[in-house]
Scaffold this motif. Structure first.
Motif, PDB file in Angstrom:
ATOM      1  N   MET A  29       0.841  -1.224   0.013  1.00 36.60           N
ATOM      2  CA  MET A  29      -0.044   0.120   0.133  1.00 36.60           C
ATOM      3  C   MET A  29       0.928   1.179  -0.226  1.00 36.60           C
ATOM      4  O   MET A  29       1.787   1.580   0.719  1.00 36.60           O
ATOM      5  N   GLN A  30       0.690   2.265  -0.941  1.00 32.47           N
ATOM      6  CA  GLN A  30       1.326   3.522  -1.044  1.00 32.47           C
ATOM      7  C   GLN A  30       0.585   4.302   0.161  1.00 32.47           C
ATOM      8  O   GLN A  30      -0.400   4.731  -0.213  1.00 32.47           O
ATOM      9  N   ILE A  31       1.310   4.757   1.048  1.00 30.87           N
ATOM     10  CA  ILE A  31       0.814   5.867   2.065  1.00 30.87           C
ATOM     11  C   ILE A  31       2.003   7.071   1.953  1.00 30.87           C
ATOM     12  O   ILE A  31       2.880   7.263   2.028  1.00 30.87           O
TER      13      ILE A  31
ATOM     14  N   LEU B 279     -16.532  -2.566  -8.563  1.00 34.35           N
ATOM     15  CA  LEU B 279     -16.296  -3.806  -8.226  1.00 34.35           C
ATOM     16  C   LEU B 279     -15.412  -4.108  -6.730  1.00 34.35           C
ATOM     17  O   LEU B 279     -15.855  -4.943  -6.218  1.00 34.35           O
ATOM     18  N   ILE B 280     -14.230  -3.244  -6.638  1.00 38.48           N
ATOM     19  CA  ILE B 280     -13.632  -3.349  -5.496  1.00 38.48           C
ATOM     20  C   ILE B 280     -14.622  -2.954  -4.189  1.00 38.48           C
ATOM     21  O   ILE B 280     -14.497  -3.413  -3.245  1.00 38.48           O
ATOM     22  N   ILE B 281     -15.363  -1.825  -4.739  1.00 37.93           N
ATOM     23  CA  ILE B 281     -16.218  -1.510  -3.461  1.00 37.93           C
ATOM     24  C   ILE B 281     -17.032  -2.765  -2.814  1.00 37.93           C
ATOM     25  O   ILE B 281     -17.509  -2.883  -1.867  1.00 37.93           O
ATOM     26  N   LYS B 282     -17.521  -3.431  -4.065  1.00 36.92           N
ATOM     27  CA  LYS B 282     -18.863  -4.394  -3.741  1.00 36.92           C
ATOM     28  C   LYS B 282     -17.897  -5.469  -2.882  1.00 36.92           C
ATOM     29  O   LYS B 282     -18.437  -5.982  -2.015  1.00 36.92           O
TER      30      LYS B 282
ATOM     31  N   ASP C  86      -3.545  -3.240  -3.581  1.00 35.09           N
ATOM     32  CA  ASP C  86      -3.542  -4.067  -2.439  1.00 35.09           C
ATOM     33  C   ASP C  86      -4.539  -3.496  -1.321  1.00 35.09           C
ATOM     34  O   ASP C  86      -4.369  -3.579  -0.214  1.00 35.09           O
ATOM     35  N   LEU C  87      -5.669  -2.681  -1.924  1.00 39.55           N
ATOM     36  CA  LEU C  87      -6.532  -2.068  -0.787  1.00 39.55           C
ATOM     37  C   LEU C  87      -7.140  -2.818   0.013  1.00 39.55           C
ATOM     38  O   LEU C  87      -7.205  -2.871   1.135  1.00 39.55           O
TER      39      LEU C  87
END
Ligand code: SF4
Length: 233
Positions: free
Chosen positions: A1-3, A109-112, A84-85
């Motif tokens: 994950m990019q922070i 899609l990713i939200i679902k 990689d959320l």
């Protein structure tokens, strides 16, 4: 994950509970009024990517603060661009934090998937302009149907969520607010956020904000379709 940045303790997201806000770099939109072009434009983003915060350091912090903090709020620029959320949310949930996601709704899609896995407790989603005309404000070519699908995913979900529009003079008017509100009628919460001038992506975009009276009028219009409408100044 990019922070790219962390705000360790915040009451902005939920005034009644403390959140840590995580910012992820990169965005698929190019809104004229964006205040953080260094995190959006690829030519500027290079510098941000050199100074990312290590994910391990972030999780060490969460481990230590487990008893003081309730929420981790994942904000963008646009977090769904991070491949990689889902893993990131899983790790946060494994520490018993609640997760809030801010999105401009580029990926239904990713939200679902995140909702199906119970990895989200709250979603804040931008509705920047009238449905079917988002390209007008995002300055990118969009497949509008994808964005509409994300609205529907959220409308049909069981979690708390908000839709929100940054209202801008010469772009939004009463008719636009009415059309947006009609589309999301019966949604749980709708926030009208007043645009503020500043260091914008388009440097010529220096328009004044709406007055409180103008915002109240928008609220009155939105309230015809949505019970909970709020003004954010
Ligand atoms: S969606 Fe948000 S972060 Fe992305 S360009 Fe627009 S204002 Fe900036």
């Amino acid at each position: 994950m990019q922070i790219s940045a962390i705000n360790k303790f915040s009451l902005i997201e939920f005034p009644w509970e403390i959140s840590t806000i995580v910012f992820t770099p990169g965005c698929n939109f190019r809104c004229d009024y964006c205040h953080n072009s260094e995190f959006v434009l690829p030519e500027k983003l290079k510098n941000v990517l050199k100074n990312l915060i290590m994910e391990k350091a972030f999780f060490n912090f969460l481990e230590k603060r487990k008893w003081n903090l309730t929420w981790v709020s994942i904000c963008g620029w646009e977090p769904t661009m991070q491949p990689d959320l889902k893993d990131f949310c899983r790790k946060i949930k494994s520490l018993w934090y609640k997760v809030k996601l801010d999105t401009n709704w580029r990926d239904p899609l990713i939200i679902k998937e995140l909702l199906d896995e119970d990895l989200l407790d709250y979603v804040a989603m931008d509705i920047k302009y009238e449905v079917w005309n988002f390209s007008y404000i995002s300055w990118t070519k969009l497949e509008e149907n994808i964005y509409i699908e994300t609205i529907n995913v959220l409308l049909n979900s069981n979690i708390d969520y908000e839709f929100r529009t940054t209202v801008i003079k010469w772009i939004h008017d009463e008719k636009i607010i009415e059309n947006i509100s009609k589309y999301i009628s019966f949604s749980k919460n709708y926030y009208l956020q007043n645009y503020k001038s500043g260091n914008t992506l388009n440097p010529n975009f220096n328009w004044e904000s709406f007055s409180q009276n103008e915002l109240e009028k928008f609220k009155e219009i939105a309230n015809k379709y949505i019970k909970n409408v709020w003004i954010r100044n």
